[in-house]
Design an enzyme around this catalytic site. Structure first.
Site, PDB file in Angstrom:
ATOM      1  N   LYS A   1       0.778   4.256   6.996  1.00 52.97           N
ATOM      2  CA  LYS A   1       0.130   5.141   6.033  1.00 52.97           C
ATOM      3  C   LYS A   1       0.632   6.576   6.245  1.00 52.97           C
ATOM      4  O   LYS A   1       1.246   6.909   7.257  1.00 52.97           O
ATOM      5  CB  LYS A   1      -1.393   5.128   6.208  1.00 52.97           C
ATOM      6  CG  LYS A   1      -2.072   3.808   5.890  1.00 52.97           C
ATOM      7  CD  LYS A   1      -2.048   3.477   4.431  1.00 52.97           C
ATOM      8  CE  LYS A   1      -2.843   2.212   4.124  1.00 52.97           C
ATOM      9  NZ  LYS A   1      -2.225   0.996   4.666  1.00 52.97           N
TER      10      LYS A   1
ATOM     11  N   SER B   1       0.810  -1.217   0.000  1.00 53.18           N
ATOM     12  CA  SER B   1       0.000   0.000   0.000  1.00 53.18           C
ATOM     13  C   SER B   1       0.844   1.267   0.000  1.00 53.18           C
ATOM     14  O   SER B   1       0.353   2.341  -0.358  1.00 53.18           O
ATOM     15  CB  SER B   1      -0.955   0.013   1.195  1.00 53.18           C
ATOM     16  OG  SER B   1      -0.248   0.129   2.411  1.00 53.18           O
TER      17      SER B   1
END
Length: 219
Positions: free
Chosen positions: A175, A138
């Protein structure tokens, strides 16, 4: 000592500043915007020239896949440089490597620690507290790949744009952080993944740490 043009020095300094301030290198588009290039392709041409001279390494297929290399001037900075674990003579820090994290237990609980690595303190933008094994792609476009070891400093708060390790209920994720009021967005660096949205009024959320470096072991 590598000889660079004035423009190449400018780009190299921009890369260093981005790594020092955010923990990660800039994208081609960010370089183009900062230096007034008409397109990201112009930035790419300069990056390729820097790579040919040995000042940086480029990872194909990732927008932030830029790694600083030792130019023989003593100004070798990290993160952004991905490298093998250093020679034992340079080791200064002993960092636990965290693998999978069980729900409801501290991230540094003994059962989560897979190994301990001795590493050189100077490799990181700030002193890390642990290494986290990255799982998934990701954050690919930030140069963070599956299996990499992310150096993490424990924190309670973060600034927008920083890359963090966050706990969402039973899940721990890496993230880019963005907060507005009681709402938090955890942004991936891969268009195949969706942002994670958190409402602090209702959702279980905690910051586990700030990314301060990246290591890659080479077989």
């Amino acid at each position: 000592m590598i000889k660079l043009t004035a423009r190449q020095e400018q780009i190299l300094n921009l890369i260093r500043d981005a790594i020092e301030n955010t923990g990660f290198p800039p994208t081609r588009a960010e370089i183009a915007t900062e230096l007034g290039f008409r397109s990201a392709n112009a930035a790419e041409e300069h990056l390729q020239a820097l790579a040919r001279k040995g000042a940086i390494e480029i990872s194909p297929g990732t927008s932030r896949g830029i790694r600083l290399r030792d130019m023989g001037n003593g100004d070798e900075r990290f993160p952004g440089r991905q490298m093998a674990l250093p020679h034992p003579a340079l080791m200064q820090l002993s960092l636990p490597l965290v693998g999978r994290v069980a729900a409801g237990s501290p991230i540094l609980a003994q059962e989560h620690i897979e190994a301990t690595y001795d590493v050189d303190r100077s490799l990181f933008s700030a002193k890390p507290d642990f290494l986290l094994k990255v799982r998934g792609m990701s954050m690919r476009d930030a140069g963070i790949l599956d299996g990499d070891l992310l150096a993490v400093k424990k924190i309670d708060t973060a600034k927008n744009g920083q890359i963090v390790v966050a706990r969402l209920g039973e899940e721990v994720t890496v993230k880019r952080y963005k907060k507005s009021g009681s709402l938090i967005e955890l942004l991936p660096e891969n268009p195949d993944f969706e942002p994670i949205r958190v409402d602090l009024a209702h959702d279980e959320f905690a910051l586990e740490g700030l990314a301060v470096g990246l290591m890659r072991t080479w077989n």
